[in-house]
Design a protein around this motif. Sequence first.
Motif, PDB file in Angstrom:
ATOM      1  N   LEU A   7       0.728  -1.192  -0.011  1.00 49.60           N
ATOM      2  CA  LEU A   7       0.066  -0.063   0.028  1.00 49.60           C
ATOM      3  C   LEU A   7       0.883   1.126   0.174  1.00 49.60           C
ATOM      4  O   LEU A   7       0.472   2.389  -0.484  1.00 49.60           O
ATOM      5  N   GLU A   8       2.053   1.087   0.677  1.00 51.25           N
ATOM      6  CA  GLU A   8       2.800   2.479   0.735  1.00 51.25           C
ATOM      7  C   GLU A   8       3.305   2.772  -0.754  1.00 51.25           C
ATOM      8  O   GLU A   8       3.265   3.928  -0.896  1.00 51.25           O
ATOM      9  N   ASP A   9       3.672   1.719  -1.570  1.00 47.38           N
ATOM     10  CA  ASP A   9       3.916   1.982  -2.937  1.00 47.38           C
ATOM     11  C   ASP A   9       2.846   2.349  -3.568  1.00 47.38           C
ATOM     12  O   ASP A   9       2.973   3.377  -4.696  1.00 47.38           O
ATOM     13  N   VAL A  10       1.687   1.912  -3.222  1.00 45.07           N
ATOM     14  CA  VAL A  10       0.492   2.491  -4.417  1.00 45.07           C
ATOM     15  C   VAL A  10       0.214   3.867  -4.079  1.00 45.07           C
ATOM     16  O   VAL A  10      -0.027   4.482  -4.781  1.00 45.07           O
ATOM     17  N   VAL A  11       0.286   4.077  -2.949  1.00 48.96           N
ATOM     18  CA  VAL A  11      -0.058   5.586  -2.377  1.00 48.96           C
ATOM     19  C   VAL A  11       1.092   6.477  -3.026  1.00 48.96           C
ATOM     20  O   VAL A  11       0.840   7.643  -3.620  1.00 48.96           O
ATOM     21  N   ARG A  12       2.306   6.302  -2.898  1.00 45.27           N
ATOM     22  CA  ARG A  12       3.451   6.995  -3.332  1.00 45.27           C
ATOM     23  C   ARG A  12       3.485   7.217  -4.958  1.00 45.27           C
ATOM     24  O   ARG A  12       3.581   8.128  -5.495  1.00 45.27           O
ATOM     25  N   GLU A  44     -12.206   5.148   0.690  1.00 42.22           N
ATOM     26  CA  GLU A  44     -11.157   5.434   0.186  1.00 42.22           C
ATOM     27  C   GLU A  44     -10.076   3.810   0.421  1.00 42.22           C
ATOM     28  O   GLU A  44      -9.304   3.669  -0.398  1.00 42.22           O
ATOM     29  N   PHE A  45     -10.208   3.436   1.630  1.00 40.78           N
ATOM     30  CA  PHE A  45      -9.557   2.404   2.172  1.00 40.78           C
ATOM     31  C   PHE A  45      -9.877   1.164   1.012  1.00 40.78           C
ATOM     32  O   PHE A  45      -8.897   0.519   0.467  1.00 40.78           O
ATOM     33  N   THR A  46     -10.810   1.170   0.937  1.00 33.40           N
ATOM     34  CA  THR A  46     -11.415  -0.056  -0.125  1.00 33.40           C
ATOM     35  C   THR A  46     -10.820   0.234  -1.589  1.00 33.40           C
ATOM     36  O   THR A  46     -10.378  -0.788  -2.164  1.00 33.40           O
ATOM     37  N   GLU A  47     -11.010   1.466  -1.969  1.00 33.64           N
ATOM     38  CA  GLU A  47     -10.544   1.691  -3.300  1.00 33.64           C
ATOM     39  C   GLU A  47      -9.126   1.475  -3.307  1.00 33.64           C
ATOM     40  O   GLU A  47      -8.574   0.897  -4.306  1.00 33.64           O
ATOM     41  N   LEU A  48      -8.315   1.819  -2.227  1.00 26.39           N
ATOM     42  CA  LEU A  48      -6.810   1.441  -2.157  1.00 26.39           C
ATOM     43  C   LEU A  48      -6.561   0.231  -2.211  1.00 26.39           C
ATOM     44  O   LEU A  48      -5.556  -0.293  -3.005  1.00 26.39           O
ATOM     45  N   THR A  49      -7.173  -0.549  -1.313  1.00 28.92           N
ATOM     46  CA  THR A  49      -6.689  -2.140  -1.546  1.00 28.92           C
ATOM     47  C   THR A  49      -7.190  -2.718  -2.698  1.00 28.92           C
ATOM     48  O   THR A  49      -6.399  -3.713  -3.170  1.00 28.92           O
ATOM     49  N   ASP A  50      -8.277  -2.328  -3.286  1.00 29.46           N
ATOM     50  CA  ASP A  50      -8.615  -2.721  -4.647  1.00 29.46           C
ATOM     51  C   ASP A  50      -7.565  -2.539  -5.660  1.00 29.46           C
ATOM     52  O   ASP A  50      -7.348  -3.216  -6.593  1.00 29.46           O
ATOM     53  N   ARG A  51      -7.251  -1.294  -5.497  1.00 26.35           N
ATOM     54  CA  ARG A  51      -5.904  -0.879  -6.462  1.00 26.35           C
ATOM     55  C   ARG A  51      -4.848  -1.905  -6.219  1.00 26.35           C
ATOM     56  O   ARG A  51      -4.000  -2.067  -7.216  1.00 26.35           O
ATOM     57  N   MET A  52      -4.615  -1.838  -5.138  1.00 28.27           N
ATOM     58  CA  MET A  52      -3.280  -3.007  -4.940  1.00 28.27           C
ATOM     59  C   MET A  52      -3.435  -4.057  -5.467  1.00 28.27           C
ATOM     60  O   MET A  52      -2.883  -5.029  -6.240  1.00 28.27           O
ATOM     61  N   ALA A  53      -4.760  -4.639  -5.160  1.00 28.67           N
ATOM     62  CA  ALA A  53      -5.285  -6.148  -5.572  1.00 28.67           C
ATOM     63  C   ALA A  53      -5.033  -6.210  -7.210  1.00 28.67           C
ATOM     64  O   ALA A  53      -4.604  -7.258  -7.634  1.00 28.67           O
ATOM     65  N   TYR A 109      -3.072  -4.294  -9.081  1.00 29.24           N
ATOM     66  CA  TYR A 109      -1.663  -4.185  -9.472  1.00 29.24           C
ATOM     67  C   TYR A 109      -0.956  -5.587  -9.294  1.00 29.24           C
ATOM     68  O   TYR A 109       0.092  -6.134 -10.008  1.00 29.24           O
ATOM     69  N   LEU A 110      -1.557  -6.418  -8.353  1.00 28.52           N
ATOM     70  CA  LEU A 110      -0.948  -7.651  -7.985  1.00 28.52           C
ATOM     71  C   LEU A 110      -1.491  -9.037  -8.688  1.00 28.52           C
ATOM     72  O   LEU A 110      -1.122 -10.131  -8.739  1.00 28.52           O
ATOM     73  N   ALA A 111      -2.498  -8.574  -9.527  1.00 25.56           N
ATOM     74  CA  ALA A 111      -3.216  -9.906 -10.232  1.00 25.56           C
ATOM     75  C   ALA A 111      -2.983  -9.322 -11.681  1.00 25.56           C
ATOM     76  O   ALA A 111      -4.077  -9.106 -12.498  1.00 25.56           O
ATOM     77  N   PRO A 112      -1.901  -9.801 -12.446  1.00 28.23           N
ATOM     78  CA  PRO A 112      -1.631  -9.513 -13.816  1.00 28.23           C
ATOM     79  C   PRO A 112      -2.257 -10.462 -14.701  1.00 28.23           C
ATOM     80  O   PRO A 112      -2.819 -11.581 -14.360  1.00 28.23           O
ATOM     81  N   SER A 113      -2.647  -9.828 -15.988  1.00 28.27           N
ATOM     82  CA  SER A 113      -2.898 -10.602 -16.995  1.00 28.27           C
ATOM     83  C   SER A 113      -1.850 -10.172 -18.252  1.00 28.27           C
ATOM     84  O   SER A 113      -1.151  -8.997 -18.037  1.00 28.27           O
ATOM     85  N   ASN A 172       3.266  -3.510 -11.034  1.00 28.14           N
ATOM     86  CA  ASN A 172       3.369  -5.032 -10.879  1.00 28.14           C
ATOM     87  C   ASN A 172       4.829  -5.711 -10.361  1.00 28.14           C
ATOM     88  O   ASN A 172       4.642  -6.358  -9.414  1.00 28.14           O
ATOM     89  N   THR A 173       5.760  -5.516 -11.276  1.00 30.37           N
ATOM     90  CA  THR A 173       7.113  -5.878 -10.933  1.00 30.37           C
ATOM     91  C   THR A 173       7.675  -5.323  -9.568  1.00 30.37           C
ATOM     92  O   THR A 173       7.947  -6.187  -8.709  1.00 30.37           O
ATOM     93  N   GLN A 174       7.186  -4.104  -9.305  1.00 32.85           N
ATOM     94  CA  GLN A 174       7.784  -3.347  -8.034  1.00 32.85           C
ATOM     95  C   GLN A 174       6.907  -4.160  -6.833  1.00 32.85           C
ATOM     96  O   GLN A 174       7.800  -4.511  -5.702  1.00 32.85           O
ATOM     97  N   LEU A 175       5.764  -4.288  -6.873  1.00 35.95           N
ATOM     98  CA  LEU A 175       4.890  -4.820  -5.648  1.00 35.95           C
ATOM     99  C   LEU A 175       5.235  -6.450  -5.841  1.00 35.95           C
ATOM    100  O   LEU A 175       5.397  -6.721  -4.634  1.00 35.95           O
ATOM    101  N   THR A 176       5.455  -7.070  -6.722  1.00 34.47           N
ATOM    102  CA  THR A 176       5.682  -8.352  -6.791  1.00 34.47           C
ATOM    103  C   THR A 176       7.081  -8.745  -5.938  1.00 34.47           C
ATOM    104  O   THR A 176       7.159  -9.545  -5.328  1.00 34.47           O
ATOM    105  N   LEU A 177       8.056  -7.718  -6.518  1.00 34.20           N
ATOM    106  CA  LEU A 177       9.335  -7.914  -6.081  1.00 34.20           C
ATOM    107  C   LEU A 177       9.197  -7.390  -4.209  1.00 34.20           C
ATOM    108  O   LEU A 177       9.765  -8.399  -3.502  1.00 34.20           O
ATOM    109  N   ASN A 178       8.487  -6.502  -4.072  1.00 32.73           N
ATOM    110  CA  ASN A 178       8.235  -6.296  -2.497  1.00 32.73           C
ATOM    111  C   ASN A 178       7.694  -7.445  -1.727  1.00 32.73           C
ATOM    112  O   ASN A 178       8.076  -7.792  -0.613  1.00 32.73           O
ATOM    113  N   THR A 179       6.909  -8.052  -2.183  1.00 34.95           N
ATOM    114  CA  THR A 179       6.143  -9.195  -1.679  1.00 34.95           C
ATOM    115  C   THR A 179       6.974 -10.358  -1.364  1.00 34.95           C
ATOM    116  O   THR A 179       7.078 -10.937  -0.397  1.00 34.95           O
TER     117      THR A 179
END
Lengths: 418, 281
Positions: free
Chosen positions: B19-24, B125-134, B136-140, B153-160
């Motif tokens: 979430l830190e990255d998504v907000v930033r 807001e929080f739901t929108e944010l977590t949906d956005r993170m989800a 980014y984490l579910a690529p096609s 996607n790459t950045q978040l997957t690397l973090n994860t």
Amino acid sequence: MDTYSFAKSQELFARATKVIPCGIPGHFSPAPLVPPTAYPFFAMSGTGAHFTDVDGNDFIDYMCAYGPMVLGYDNKVVHDAAARQRKLGDTLGAPAPVMVELAEKLTAMIAGADWAFFAKNGGDQTNYATMIARAATGRPLIVAIEGGYHGVAPWMQGAGHHGVIAGDVAGFVRIPWNDVAAFVRVLAENPGQIAGFIATPYHHPTFADSELPDLGYWQSIRELCDRHGVVLIVDDVRCGFRLSLRGSAEFFGFTPDLACYCKAIANGYPISALVGIEALKGEAAKVFYTGSYWYQAVPMAAGLACLAELERLDAPARMQDYGRALTGGMQRLADEHGYELKVTGVPSMPYLRLTDDPSLMLHQRFCSECARRGAYMTSHHNWFMSCAHTQDDLDRTLAIVDDAFAALEKSPEGQGGS
Amino acid sequence: MSYDSIRARLNLYAVLPNLEDVVRDDPQMRALVSDARITVKFLVAGGPSAFVRFVGGVCTVGRGSGPEAAGAPAGSSAASSADSSATPSVVLSFASASHLNKMFGGTGSPIPLWGFTHLGFLKNEFTELTDRMAYYLAPSEELLSHPGYLAMNTQLTLNTAAFAVPVLLGHDADCIPLRHGLTQGTIVIKVLPDGPAVSLVCGASGVLPVKGELSHPSALVLLRDLPTASAFLNGRLDTFAAAVTGEVQIWGRIGMVDTLALVLDRVGKYLTPAAEPAATA
Ligand SMILES: Cc1ncc(COP(=O)(O)O)c(C=O)c1O
């Protein structure tokens, strides 16, 4: 100095990855060759201490096929003996007489060896040795050294590696090298449970300095094994016949109960041997152990010839001398170029490391610069000397090393992204 | 530790910090929470906890229950109203690890324990944010063809992946025995030429993941570019071949990287998008 390129190796590797897991799996995998683009992946031919890769590049070989090459590639004496046996037969309906002759030879050569048993790979014998120890003592546990390599069976790889389950390693206790107190502790914590102790004659891990046994280490281990009825197993698969023709245990002044040999027995022909003391012969007989090709006669004939050659040449002394000259010369050159090259292990199997960069990246670049110029050296593993390395090879290697250091100086920051 | 408990820790300690990255890095999301001043706490009964704090347009995720708000109920951990970073809180309580995992899987809702006045933020807001993170984490394949999506996607997957390492080393039965292989030095995984990157600081007390590239690594894993990194992280690259062709370069203490790879190979047991606790069902 010209540097090599490896287009055909790369091409063949790309083909290999399509039909072979990893492309080249196991210890020949290019993965620890850093960077892999500086190394050959496929060899075409070999003579003496040299091999030629598929791109036609010639290398002075300091890995010696990770040990089996000890007299030189394409050695005539060994090949002739093998050819004579091949004419008679190789895998036949029963073992050939040469099996008995080779067992007689090994028991005559190796200190404390009363019998010999043959298989193919080192891991066949390290595994068999632990089975004999368990059979002989009726106890479950084997003590081994942290980071000690004995092959690829699940218990040898350790927990957490793919395909290994907890039960595979449950019968093993790992303790640090050179730590007699740890062995005493394990014996005390598991009374009547320890069947065997297995270790290499000295500690030669990858990516790290080799460590010789502390003064009295093996004697203490021997004494503890005797006191507690534990079978003492030496894994001489890698060191065997490069320290002493009477076995590396003799070199360090003790006698094991079982000793495993493989790499240097037959100069590349596939054979391994377990030798043991008389008291364990009956137990060895009781453990059922065999393989389709374990009675192949050609490698046995090659082994007989190779061992005789090793004796004739006083091989360990010869390889130690070459190793000393090589590593001494390299250290001098390192010093001249402002680096510190640390040498550990025995001179016939040295592990080298540039201490100026603890991450090993500088050392990796150095070895790769040598490989690019025709001296095949890896940065992660001990090297091997052979009886075939000549003064010319030494002179040429030192010229390569000098040039490789000069290349490092020219681009001191070249690691990583370069 | 049970499959669900490990997965809950991964969700809180490895996924949530994204979430830190998504907000930033997502301007829309930054704008969405620019005025928020609130801490959302995740508490699993008898299990792990984490907090997500929003202050001044910056999102911070951490382990534990985080800085307390004034007026926290008696008995809650140290209500440090003196803390200047203290924000009003909303607490999301989960009856079990599996309850939390269901929410991360999009099929369950938490029980807000207190902080009812902030339910609007949670719902919107929080739901929108977590949906956005989800998202980014579910690529096609289609999504990955957009450079902006590929980068996120790459950045978040690397973090994860990096933040999963201490969780797995601590609790996964296959990974616990691998701890001894990651005891000294820093591993940097970096996408060339300019990142993203993560660093894993390995010490006697464990592995500390850090976003970004630390200096003086003991081992370096360099991924040639974003597409290579994406293929690598999403399991679509033949890593053995790639290590040889130079698409993936590994330098330094390769033994550490080998051990790290054994740990990362186990992330997929828990965090593939469709991960269900088949093993323990
Ligand atoms: C000390 C030692 N033991 C056992 C083995 C296993 O031998 P093999 O690969 O022939 O099974 C090796 C191989 O490198 C070794 O170095």
